[in-house]
Design an enzyme around this catalytic site. Sequence first.
Site, short mmCIF file in Angstrom:
data_model
loop_
_atom_site.label_atom_id
_atom_site.label_comp_id
_atom_site.label_asym_id
_atom_site.label_seq_id
_atom_site.Cartn_x
_atom_site.Cartn_y
_atom_site.Cartn_z
N CYS A 253 0.81 -1.22 0.00
CA CYS A 253 0.00 0.00 0.00
C CYS A 253 0.83 1.27 0.00
CB CYS A 253 -0.98 0.00 1.17
SG CYS A 253 -0.21 -0.40 2.73
N GLY A 425 1.69 2.83 10.09
CA GLY A 425 0.80 3.72 10.83
C GLY A 425 0.52 4.97 10.00
N CYS A 426 -0.73 5.39 9.99
CA CYS A 426 -1.10 6.54 9.15
C CYS A 426 -1.54 7.74 9.96
CB CYS A 426 -2.20 6.14 8.18
SG CYS A 426 -1.65 4.88 7.02
N GLY A 427 -1.31 7.70 11.24
CA GLY A 427 -1.62 8.88 12.07
C GLY A 427 -3.11 9.19 12.11
N GLY A 430 -5.20 9.29 8.96
CA GLY A 430 -5.65 8.01 8.44
C GLY A 430 -6.50 7.25 9.45
#
Lengths: 882, 91
Positions: A253, A425-427, A430
């Site tokens: 991704c 991790g997308c914070g 996200g």
Amino acid sequence: MAEIVASLSEERIAYLEGLVSQAGTAAAVFTQYTQEDVDRIVKPMVLAGLEQAQYLARLAIEETHLGVVEDKALKNMVATEFVYNYVKDKRTVGTIREFPERGVVEVAEPIGVIFSLTPITNPTSTVLFKCIMAIKTRNAVIFSPHPSAGHCCYEAVRIMHEAAVKHGAPEGVFTCLESQTLQDNAYLMRHKDVGLIDATGGPGMVKAAYSSGKPALGVGPGNTPVYLEKTADLNMAVVDIITSKTFDNGTICASEQTVVIDDEIYDSVLQKFSDLGAHICNEKETELLGRTVIDPNTGFMQPMAVGQKATDIARMVGLKVKPKTKLLIAPIQGVGPGYPLSVEKLFPVLAVYRAKSVNEALTVCVDVNHAGGIGHTAVIFSRNDEIIQKFGELMNAGRIIVNSPGSIGALGGVYNDMVPTFSFGCGTGGGNSTTDNVNVYNYLNIKRVARRTQAHMWFRVPNQIYFNMNAVENLRQFTSRSTVIITNPAMEQIGHVDTVRRHIPAETLVHVSVIPDAEPEVKVVMQGVEALNFYKADQIIALGGGSVIDAAKIMKLKYESPQADLEELAAPFLDLRKRVVQYPTEKVAQARLIAISTTSGTGSEVTPFAVLLDKEHGRKVTLADYSLSPDVAIVDPQFVMSMPRGLTADTGVDCLTHALEAGVSIFASPYTDSNAMQAIRMVFKFLPIAYEHPGDEEARTMMHNAACIAAIAFSNASVGVNHALAHAFGARFGVAHGRANALMLPHVIAFNAGVPTKFMPSPNQRGYIAHKKYAMVADLLGLGGQTIEEKVKNLVAATEQLLDRLAIPRSIAELGISKEEFEQAMPELVKIAFDDPSWRSNPRMPLLSELAELFWSAYRGRSLPTVAKASQPQTAEEWSCV
Amino acid sequence: MTVNAEWLEIDGERVVQGLQAARETLDTAQGDVVLNFSSVRRIDPNALRAMEKLAGLADGKAVKVVLRGVNVDIYKVLKLVKLTSRFSFLA
């Protein structure tokens, strides 16, 4: 939860409960393991994973029909070898990090049972990665694979479990749902014995994890923008992008989704892509591609395209491409709903955009980033550091990859030194709790063991203090071109100004600025500053009592740093070292400040404080900073020989109050104690003599020195609640500071010697010692008494006797203030006293009601102290100067 | 107060077997059953399962099982699997 339970059969619930119970038992047993135990298990697991990398890759391809077997095998190897390389030396059990200078130790606590959801795109590699992390951190994991990747995941879990248990891990440390439904997941996500959900996958799954109410690591989708800037190494960039975007057929991704290319290089970049096996779509092909691989209703990619080869996708769409085409490149003119290919595409289709300027390129990257990729990954190829930095600031992405492939770069450990991971991790953008490359530290509760630390203390005094009779002669040694003497009318009349002038070197131009004999107002200060500017002073001599010296300190501040905002500098603070407002260090002028005190009380000639009268608000404002301290102090008793008796008494008691408050202050130290103690002894002995025999030179000398010595103590240990009360009361009723202090003093000693209702936080003191310190003062004064209680009573009595001898009124009532008037003033008095910073160093924190009680005690007059019951012996540590 | 207590030594190397013996003791116990865990350094999932079984059996027979000399690491394990409330502990 009831709905979820109702949707499951009893047998299914029993099965799920069995999994949790098994994992819970394993996790509990695991807590007994040491770091060495854990590390002994991890290594063979990694080796088992490496050995089975290709086998698991084949299984994944057979089951999911996504990706490339070679790449999947490589991912399995990265998930084991690279992750091991990162974690092998990491401490994850017991003490994991130490900060000796801060007295802080971090200790690892396992989470327990982790419920882990794994994706279809990276099924086995994600399992291998999470198993290694779990063992390293002593956690148990229940895996719930994507339904279309159940078998390969189950096999990966089996291999890891077998290796782990064989080398000592508790049985049941990994379990895997053999088949699963959304209800199973919902049940386990909400299970009370599951400590954490680690959801790697699509947005629905991540949202479900976060909605469960459990702590979750939700790691979701991306939409990676790439800025290919004109200064980039184009050959490297094109190869990197192809490598990344075709890796496992684009299923990672973090892989590139839209490449924004500078106009100047656009054509040559597309040519390079084409030369290396990419097919560049024309407008019609792009439109067709967008319509086919992106669902027009949802705007998301079609599952059938995910992880497929470029040639297969071309076939799906009906494009004619060369047999070995690696990548389909689709030029787009914008981002958003009208441009279907601007979204995430986990297959080898890459959108490209031609940008006419850096600004446009960055704008389009922002758009792509916000079109489903917030918090995930962004890539830039450039040699321009400014643009790279700007890109980093603009992109909301946990990973901003520079001059490297997005997918492999984001995994960490290959192209850069980021932490190797299979969960990005997308914070918060996200919907995730972290922007980390999820790693072992995300699988731990990190506890901080914080040891008590001692605050750094200080002892600061002016670097030159001249004392005893005729000390003023020392003025001769200070060269100056232009000196301004700040003084009051009385000093001129008595002839003190002439005395001072006589000792200033002849070549110095001397000017005298006379200010009113009262606490300085801003207006007065600014007039003084005008004089300093007019005469271009390089030396200021403050000749007078506390008010004159305070005025000179503030004049110097404003003269040297006109930008100083007095109101801001007077802002309240709790700790001098941590105050918000800093005193200016930039100076437009510089002048030496010599303070010659003409009273024996305030000690302003050595203190870093200055009191300013705020007439507008009817209050006194205290400025405090060591930059305010005079450079030179002259403590010459000739200037106090003619001091009136009343002033002698009031200022003498002020000095005593300074010493007593510094002695019990929470900032007291052996350095300040020695000064405080000496000053107390001198005051008790010489103040009555100076008061009764004003011409006694020895008594005057000793009291003048005592005032300076006490001031040195409180300059470093500060004062206490006595001063807070006296400031409020003195300002409201126009009572001189020393007298106001005297009215409060016996009551404050009794108050501080009692058992506090509230203790003041004071890291430098072990226990409450104010009463013991008062008792030690009593001992030093030879007041007698066996117990601490008796000694404190004797000190209070001795203080009262001293005040009597000085004919100081013993109650506020005696000043002629009516009870009604005092009662009316009480709310304001209490408010102002509480806002006064002086009490912040008092050993006992005064409650508002206690401040009122103290005011009333002082109103009524004499009272007997209540003293803390003290059975402990007094130690040298508590009164280190004795 | 422990009256007519049965005392059993649990061997650190054979915890499951020791607990098995304890279960058998429950049938004939007149008072409390005291299990000495002093030599047990660590327990594994099998031992935990055996302890759970023992606790269930003791509940059924209304016999109090007292664990003596349990080290704090094992105590934490028992706490995590919610077994501490089902035994009594003796230092």
